[in-house]
Scaffold this motif. Structure first.
Motif, PDB file in Angstrom:
ATOM      1  N   LEU A   1       0.833  -1.200   0.000  1.00  0.00           N
ATOM      2  CA  LEU A   1       0.000   0.000   0.000  1.00  0.00           C
ATOM      3  C   LEU A   1       0.869   1.252   0.000  1.00  0.00           C
ATOM      4  CD1 LEU A   1      -2.804   1.250   0.171  1.00  0.00           C
ATOM      5  CD2 LEU A   1      -2.691   1.012   2.663  1.00  0.00           C
ATOM      6  N   LEU A   2       1.962   1.218   0.737  1.00  0.00           N
ATOM      7  CA  LEU A   2       2.871   2.364   0.766  1.00  0.00           C
ATOM      8  C   LEU A   2       3.416   2.661  -0.624  1.00  0.00           C
ATOM      9  CD1 LEU A   2       4.488   4.481   2.355  1.00  0.00           C
ATOM     10  CD2 LEU A   2       6.227   2.709   2.760  1.00  0.00           C
ATOM     11  N   ARG A   3       3.763   1.604  -1.371  1.00  0.00           N
ATOM     12  CA  ARG A   3       4.289   1.811  -2.726  1.00  0.00           C
ATOM     13  C   ARG A   3       3.255   2.496  -3.614  1.00  0.00           C
ATOM     14  NH1 ARG A   3       3.698  -0.437  -7.440  1.00  0.00           N
ATOM     15  NH2 ARG A   3       2.349  -2.078  -6.599  1.00  0.00           N
ATOM     16  N   VAL A   4       2.015   2.078  -3.503  1.00  0.00           N
ATOM     17  CA  VAL A   4       0.949   2.690  -4.317  1.00  0.00           C
ATOM     18  C   VAL A   4       0.786   4.162  -3.960  1.00  0.00           C
ATOM     19  CG1 VAL A   4      -1.541   2.679  -4.738  1.00  0.00           C
ATOM     20  CG2 VAL A   4      -0.282   0.533  -4.684  1.00  0.00           C
ATOM     21  N   LEU A   5       0.801   4.483  -2.658  1.00  0.00           N
ATOM     22  CA  LEU A   5       0.614   5.872  -2.248  1.00  0.00           C
ATOM     23  C   LEU A   5       1.799   6.741  -2.653  1.00  0.00           C
ATOM     24  CD1 LEU A   5      -0.951   5.380   1.308  1.00  0.00           C
ATOM     25  CD2 LEU A   5      -2.104   5.643  -0.888  1.00  0.00           C
ATOM     26  N   GLN A   6       2.999   6.172  -2.621  1.00  0.00           N
ATOM     27  CA  GLN A   6       4.183   6.936  -2.983  1.00  0.00           C
ATOM     28  C   GLN A   6       4.255   7.197  -4.481  1.00  0.00           C
ATOM     29  OE1 GLN A   6       7.277   4.474  -1.329  1.00  0.00           O
ATOM     30  NE2 GLN A   6       7.472   5.724   0.520  1.00  0.00           N
ATOM     31  N   GLU A   7       3.946   6.168  -5.280  1.00  0.00           N
ATOM     32  CA  GLU A   7       4.147   6.254  -6.728  1.00  0.00           C
ATOM     33  C   GLU A   7       2.896   6.677  -7.475  1.00  0.00           C
ATOM     34  OE1 GLU A   7       5.755   2.561  -8.033  1.00  0.00           O
ATOM     35  OE2 GLU A   7       7.360   2.551  -6.545  1.00  0.00           O
ATOM     36  N   GLY A   8       1.728   6.593  -6.845  1.00  0.00           N
ATOM     37  CA  GLY A   8       0.499   6.945  -7.554  1.00  0.00           C
ATOM     38  C   GLY A   8       0.174   5.964  -8.660  1.00  0.00           C
ATOM     39  N   GLU A   9       0.604   4.712  -8.504  1.00  0.00           N
ATOM     40  CA  GLU A   9       0.369   3.674  -9.517  1.00  0.00           C
ATOM     41  C   GLU A   9      -0.079   2.390  -8.829  1.00  0.00           C
ATOM     42  OE1 GLU A   9       3.707   4.885 -12.910  1.00  0.00           O
ATOM     43  OE2 GLU A   9       4.041   3.153 -11.595  1.00  0.00           O
ATOM     44  N   ILE A  10      -0.882   1.632  -9.548  1.00  0.00           N
ATOM     45  CA  ILE A  10      -1.262   0.300  -9.081  1.00  0.00           C
ATOM     46  C   ILE A  10      -0.793  -0.722 -10.103  1.00  0.00           C
ATOM     47  CG2 ILE A  10      -3.285   1.056  -7.772  1.00  0.00           C
ATOM     48  CD1 ILE A  10      -4.969   0.063 -10.201  1.00  0.00           C
ATOM     49  N   ARG A  11      -0.578  -1.920  -9.623  1.00  0.00           N
ATOM     50  CA  ARG A  11      -0.203  -3.019 -10.508  1.00  0.00           C
ATOM     51  C   ARG A  11      -1.125  -4.195 -10.182  1.00  0.00           C
ATOM     52  NH1 ARG A  11       5.754  -4.564  -9.915  1.00  0.00           N
ATOM     53  NH2 ARG A  11       5.977  -2.442 -10.723  1.00  0.00           N
ATOM     54  N   PRO A  12      -2.108  -4.457 -11.036  1.00  0.00           N
ATOM     55  CA  PRO A  12      -3.036  -5.562 -10.768  1.00  0.00           C
ATOM     56  C   PRO A  12      -2.297  -6.891 -10.674  1.00  0.00           C
ATOM     57  CG  PRO A  12      -3.900  -4.129 -12.500  1.00  0.00           C
ATOM     58  CD  PRO A  12      -2.481  -3.709 -12.263  1.00  0.00           C
TER      59      PRO A  12
END
Length: 495
Positions: free
Chosen positions: A277-288
């Motif tokens: 979740l931290l990676r998504v919030l930092q980068e503004g990207e999701i990876r399904p």
């Protein structure tokens, strides 16, 4: 001249019951009656029926089974069930299989029966009118856009900050003022407070008072799912990514693109998922799941927890870097016991909404009952209060005023500052198991079972623990009553 009254079909295997209901309804409705499911289906085939009212316990085909057939063959007909006892399994089965509109419990009150059927017939007419308008408009883009715009405006009105129910000098005034200042700015917000204090309500208010109000609001309880399912829910997955992934799924972050995502119970996520979740919030990207392709997202994150995250960070259970990503602004929601001035307006709103939902007359609370509610500490907060109001209206038998005697034993026995203690002269049935789980932590089935247990207790006390009389009042056999007593471990105690 043809009869213009709405047609109601009554189904009951007891002729006397049919005769009684027909006599009550005949002035307002065109009443048809059937003694079993076969007769009911024949009448539905031959006549234009708006509402079917069926008894649940009938030989052969039960009420739920009949209404499931009605739902399949005549889906527009509004379906109502009558039962001497609202068994938890019956309610769930009725909702899932028969799509029932309303449960009516025995002994029913004539005025409540008439009001419920009036509302059911009105619903039928509104459905028909909606279908007619849909055919006329053919859902053109312009009409759909107008409708969506009106719905958005209505939702925004519902979640105005001045619409938050509170009394004078309520601590919620300060919370609403803070929220109003924060809402226009694209900053993450962390809502803290006990379960049932209304964190999701304030998250929605935050969204609909922000610049993202025209975009989606989605919510997820992060504490309810294991990591893989939570990752799939939030980030999506490709077909075949894991066992059971039979089709592509768009995650909630992507569904909320341009809007707001509400992450409830964020303090319950595992350390491994915190990293993702931290990676998504930092980068503004999701990876399904199941793909190496990332997708850009633009969402505002509102998180909530009933845990002490400062202590969780000190214990190494919650990542500080994730905390600071989530807690741009922290809003603490006070528990209900700290705002007794909100009890009266909350009760008024809950009674109004519950009466409308159940199709019953709206009662009033006596001053003594209201004072007792204000003294109770409400460990389950607003959810527990809502559950108590529902119980009051269900067991109130249509009385216009409800007093202290109608309150739950744990609330009757509570004095100011006491967490639901039961006095020595409390009923033996209630005192035996006052460690009832609050409504905040219960599923629908658990809440229904809790209400079922309470009805058993009160009926037995009313009958002086005469099981034959209690079984008759509840429309149960003596064997059936004993099974329920064993299931809930209820027994009479001395004194």
């Amino acid at each position: 001249m043809a009869d213009s009254r709405p047609t109601v079909l009554l189904v009951d295997d007891e002729p006397l019951s049919l005769e009684t209901m027909t006599r009550i309804l005949d002035e307002r409705f065109d009443v048809r009656s059937a003694l079993d499911a076969e007769q009911a289906e024949r009448i539905l085939t031959e006549e234009w029926v708006q509402v079917v009212v069926s008894d649940q316990r009938m030989p052969g085909t039960t009420g739920v089974e009949l209404l499931a057939i009605v739902r399949e063959r005549w889906p527009d007909v509004v379906r109502i069930i009558i039962s001497g006892y609202t068994d938890a399994e019956d309610i769930i089965d009725g909702i899932n299989r028969a799509g029932i509109y309303q449960y009516i419990t025995k002994p029913w009150h004539p005025e409540n029966l008439l009001l419920t059927l009036d509302n059911a017939c009105r619903l039928y007419q509104l459905q028909r009118e909606n279908e007619r308008l849909a055919l006329e408009n053919r859902m053109s883009a312009a009409s759909l856009e107008r409708r969506l715009s009106q719905q958005r405006k209505q939702v925004r009105r519902n979640f105005r900050l001045d619409a938050v129910v509170r009394g004078p000098n309520s601590p919620l005034h300060a919370v609403c003022d803070q929220l109003a200042r924060v809402a226009p700015y694209d900053i993450p917000v962390l809502l803290t407070g006990e379960s049932g204090t209304g964190k999701e309500l304030f998250a929605r208010a935050l969204h609909y008072n922000s610049l993202r109000a025209e975009r989606p609001f989605v919510a997820e309880n992060c504490g309810a799912l294991p990591d893989q399912l939570l990752e799939s829910e939030l980030f999506g997955h490709r077909r075949g990514a894991f066992t059971g992934a039979v089709a592509d799924r768009v995650g909630l972050f992507e569904q909320a693109d341009g809007g707001t995502i509400f992450l409830d119970e964020i303090g319950d996520v595992s350390p491994a998922f915190q990293v993702k979740l931290l990676r998504v919030l930092q980068e503004g990207e999701i990876r399904p799941l199941g793909t190496n392709q990332s997708r850009r997202i633009d969402v505002r994150v509102v998180a909530a927890t009933n845990r002490d995250l400062d202590q969780a960070m000190a214990d190494g259970c919650f990542r500080p870097d994730l905390y600071y990503r989530l807690a741009g602004v922290t809003l603490q929601l006070p528990p209900l016991r700290e705002r007794p001035m909100d009890i009266a307006p909350l009760c008024e709103r809950l009674i109004e909404n519950t009466a409308a939902a159940f199709g019953i007359a709206q009662p009033e609370l006596t001053e003594a009952a209201l004072a007792q509610l204000e003294h109770y500490p409400w460990p389950g907060n607003v959810r527990e209060l809502a559950n108590e109001i529902q119980r009051l209206l269900v067991l109130g038998n249509g009385r216009p005023r409800l007093g202290v005697d109608e309150l739950s034993p744990r609330i009757r026995g509570a004095s100011a500052g006491e967490a639901g203690m039961v006095p020595p002269n409390a009923s033996s049935c209630a005192a035996q198991d006052e460690v009832t789980v609050t409504a905040a932590a219960l599923s629908l089935k658990d809440r229904v079972e809790q209400l079922e247990r309470q009805i058993l207790c009160e009926t037995l006390e009313q009958c002086g623990w005469n099981k034959s009389r209690a079984a008759q009042m509840l429309d149960l056999s003596r064997v059936g009553l004993n099974k329920k007593l064993e299931r809930y471990r209820l027994k009479q105690t001395a004194g």
